[in-house]
Design a protein around this motif. Structure first.
Motif, mmCIF file in Angstrom:
data_model
loop_
_atom_site.group_PDB
_atom_site.id
_atom_site.type_symbol
_atom_site.label_atom_id
_atom_site.label_comp_id
_atom_site.label_asym_id
_atom_site.label_seq_id
_atom_site.Cartn_x
_atom_site.Cartn_y
_atom_site.Cartn_z
ATOM 1 N N GLY A 129 0.820 -1.200 0.000
ATOM 2 C CA GLY A 129 0.000 0.000 0.000
ATOM 3 C C GLY A 129 0.854 1.250 0.000
ATOM 4 O O GLY A 129 2.018 1.221 0.405
ATOM 5 N N VAL A 130 0.268 2.358 -0.434
ATOM 6 C CA VAL A 130 1.011 3.610 -0.518
ATOM 7 C C VAL A 130 1.372 4.134 0.870
ATOM 8 O O VAL A 130 2.474 4.660 1.066
ATOM 9 N N VAL A 131 0.492 3.993 1.842
ATOM 10 C CA VAL A 131 0.809 4.477 3.188
ATOM 11 C C VAL A 131 2.011 3.730 3.755
ATOM 12 O O VAL A 131 2.947 4.338 4.299
ATOM 13 N N GLY A 132 2.022 2.412 3.615
ATOM 14 C CA GLY A 132 3.178 1.649 4.066
ATOM 15 C C GLY A 132 4.453 2.058 3.349
ATOM 16 O O GLY A 132 5.537 2.089 3.951
ATOM 17 N N SER A 133 4.321 2.403 2.083
ATOM 18 C CA SER A 133 5.487 2.830 1.315
ATOM 19 C C SER A 133 5.975 4.209 1.744
ATOM 20 O O SER A 133 7.170 4.509 1.634
ATOM 21 N N LEU A 134 5.076 5.065 2.213
ATOM 22 C CA LEU A 134 5.507 6.346 2.781
ATOM 23 C C LEU A 134 6.424 6.111 3.976
ATOM 24 O O LEU A 134 7.503 6.712 4.084
ATOM 25 N N TYR A 135 6.006 5.222 4.863
ATOM 26 C CA TYR A 135 6.831 4.888 6.020
ATOM 27 C C TYR A 135 8.174 4.309 5.572
ATOM 28 O O TYR A 135 9.227 4.667 6.114
ATOM 29 N N ALA A 136 8.135 3.411 4.586
ATOM 30 C CA ALA A 136 9.367 2.784 4.109
ATOM 31 C C ALA A 136 10.320 3.822 3.535
ATOM 32 O O ALA A 136 11.530 3.779 3.792
ATOM 33 N N ALA A 137 9.783 4.760 2.758
ATOM 34 C CA ALA A 137 10.633 5.787 2.152
ATOM 35 C C ALA A 137 11.254 6.684 3.217
ATOM 36 O O ALA A 137 12.448 7.014 3.150
ATOM 37 N N VAL A 138 10.452 7.084 4.196
ATOM 38 C CA VAL A 138 10.981 7.931 5.267
ATOM 39 C C VAL A 138 12.109 7.212 6.002
ATOM 40 O O VAL A 138 13.171 7.792 6.278
ATOM 41 N N ARG A 139 11.907 5.954 6.305
ATOM 42 C CA ARG A 139 12.918 5.200 7.042
ATOM 43 C C ARG A 139 14.147 4.897 6.191
ATOM 44 O O ARG A 139 15.273 4.892 6.685
ATOM 45 N N ALA A 140 13.928 4.629 4.904
ATOM 46 C CA ALA A 140 15.037 4.234 4.032
ATOM 47 C C ALA A 140 15.973 5.395 3.726
ATOM 48 O O ALA A 140 17.192 5.211 3.624
ATOM 49 N N TYR A 141 15.439 6.603 3.583
ATOM 50 C CA TYR A 141 16.228 7.723 3.062
ATOM 51 C C TYR A 141 16.525 8.818 4.082
ATOM 52 O O TYR A 141 17.244 9.767 3.759
ATOM 53 N N THR A 142 15.953 8.732 5.277
ATOM 54 C CA THR A 142 16.254 9.730 6.297
ATOM 55 C C THR A 142 16.596 9.038 7.609
ATOM 56 O O THR A 142 16.357 7.834 7.774
#
Length: 397
Positions: A98-111
């Motif tokens: 899901g897009v919401v889960g991917s928001l969390y993943a992106a935040v954690r992966a790149y910051t």
């Protein structure tokens, strides 16, 4: 299209089917007897081709671990090319639930924790959660409200980025809840600022297929002839487009090799999930054969919007309905009749409606509500009539 006939043939009763929108009203609003117009999914059954493809697999009867076949990539890539002029290859694409889960993943992966991430309220409330729940610093640049039409102050946006040492910008495109379809010029200015200051852009494009009145969605991938691809992580799905959210399947699109390597490393660190078999089947069928269905749904949404706007204009002219450029959500300013603090309670307890309250999207949006238009017209009529009747009665007192 005959709107009444379309609703009669395609809209379904959802209460009692364990649906969040209808069956969690007591949990979310404390009242099970409201008319729900909040969650962004539909009462409209998904395309016939989707249902047929799912039934075929059900008849097969085996639901083991699965891979993504060539036909899926072909259907998704063809849809993106035809409808949005975006060319993709398999190297650009990863799958998620899901897009919401991917928001969390992106935040954690790149910051990192304590890094600053900027958003532009009023905006979809999980944007806030993805920042605050991961220990990052929330930075906001409130959109300017110009009599119901929203724009971004680019000078203010850049100042916040510089002053707060922002590392990531989460963009909503088209913007939920204010229905903006950003122009290429606006997107180019946003991205130029981000590129200048080393800010990554996570672009939530889940509503990309819902635009109206000649408004054209411009994918972040196309801005400046693709010159910002080295700072882009794009999130989209077929779930909003074809009403498939419960099948938890979405896309992560990354063009830059180094960004993709970072994303892949993060996913490996948390244990990558298998793809959702039924989600893959449903979305593939929808991209192949769902275009006519989508056009009918958009016609219904626009019909519901025009009805609402006209009724408010005639009966409650101080209600401001934001222009519907994109999404199937309408943003309504009731402050001409209600004080901000009383609006949410009035809409729920007096009008008997379950709507998203403005303050869910911004601390500055008391007095606003968001209404989902992707529903049977009779639900929109009931909601509009209730708001008009009850505000008029309040005005008499």
């Amino acid at each position: 299209m005959n709107i009444e006939k379309f609703c009669r043939e395609n809209c379904r009763e959802r209460r009692g089917t364990s649906t969040l929108k209808w069956d969690s009203l007591h949990e979310i609003f404390g009242d099970p007897d409201l008319l729900p117009l909040w969650v962004a999914d539909m009462e409209i059954q998904s395309p016939a081709a989707v249902r047929e493809a799912l039934m075929k697999r059900v008849d097969h009867g085996v639901f083991g671990y699965s891979t993504v076949g060539d036909a899926y990539f072909d259907s998704f890539f063809a849809w993106q090319k035809k409808h949005h002029n975006v060319e993709l290859t398999r190297e650009h694409l990863r799958f998620a639930t899901g897009v919401v889960g991917s928001l969390y993943a992106a935040v954690r992966a790149y910051t990192r924790e304590e890094d600053s991430v900027i958003i532009c309220p009023p905006v979809y409330y999980p944007f806030y959660d993805s920042i605050l729940n991961t220990g990052r610093k929330l930075v906001t640049c409130e959109l300017d409200n110009n009599n119901g039409y929203y724009t971004l102050d680019f000078e203010k946006f850049e100042k916040e980025i510089v002053d707060k040492k922002v590392k990531m910008f989460i963009l909503c495109s088209p913007h939920n809840p204010v229905s903006r379809v950003w122009s290429e010029e606006e997107l180019d200015t946003m991205f130029r600022i981000c590129h200048k200051h080393g800010v990554l852009v996570v672009s939530d494009e889940i509503h990309q297929d819902f635009t109206y009145d000649e408004k054209k969605f411009i994918s972040s991938a196309l801005v400046g002839n693709g010159k910002y691809k080295d700072i882009l992580i794009i999130l989209n799905a077929g779930s909003k487009t074809f009403n498939l959210a419960g099948l938890i399947h979405s896309h992560v699109i990354i063009f830059d090799k180094q960004l993709m390597e970072t994303y892949d490393a993060y996913i490996k660190s948390i244990g990558s999930a298998e793809v959702n078999l039924m989600g893959i089947i449903a979305v593939e069928a929808a991209f192949c054969d769902g275009e006519e269905w989508l056009e009918n749904v958009k016609e219904l949404i626009l019909h519901n919007y025009n009805y609402m706007k006209q009724e408010f204009a005639e009966e409650l002219p101080k209600v401001l309905v934001t222009p519907l450029e994109g999404t199937y959500l309408t943003w309504i300013d009731l402050r001409g009749y209600l004080t901000g603090e009383e609006t949410a309670v009035f809409i729920q307890d007096t009008c008997r409606l379950a709507c998203d309250a403005g303050e869910w999207f911004s601390h500055m949006a008391h007095g606003f509500i968001r209404i989902n238009l992707a529903t049977d017209t009779k639900n929109v009529v009931t909601a509009v009539e209730s708001i008009i009747r009850n505000i008029k009665e309040k005005e008499k007192k």
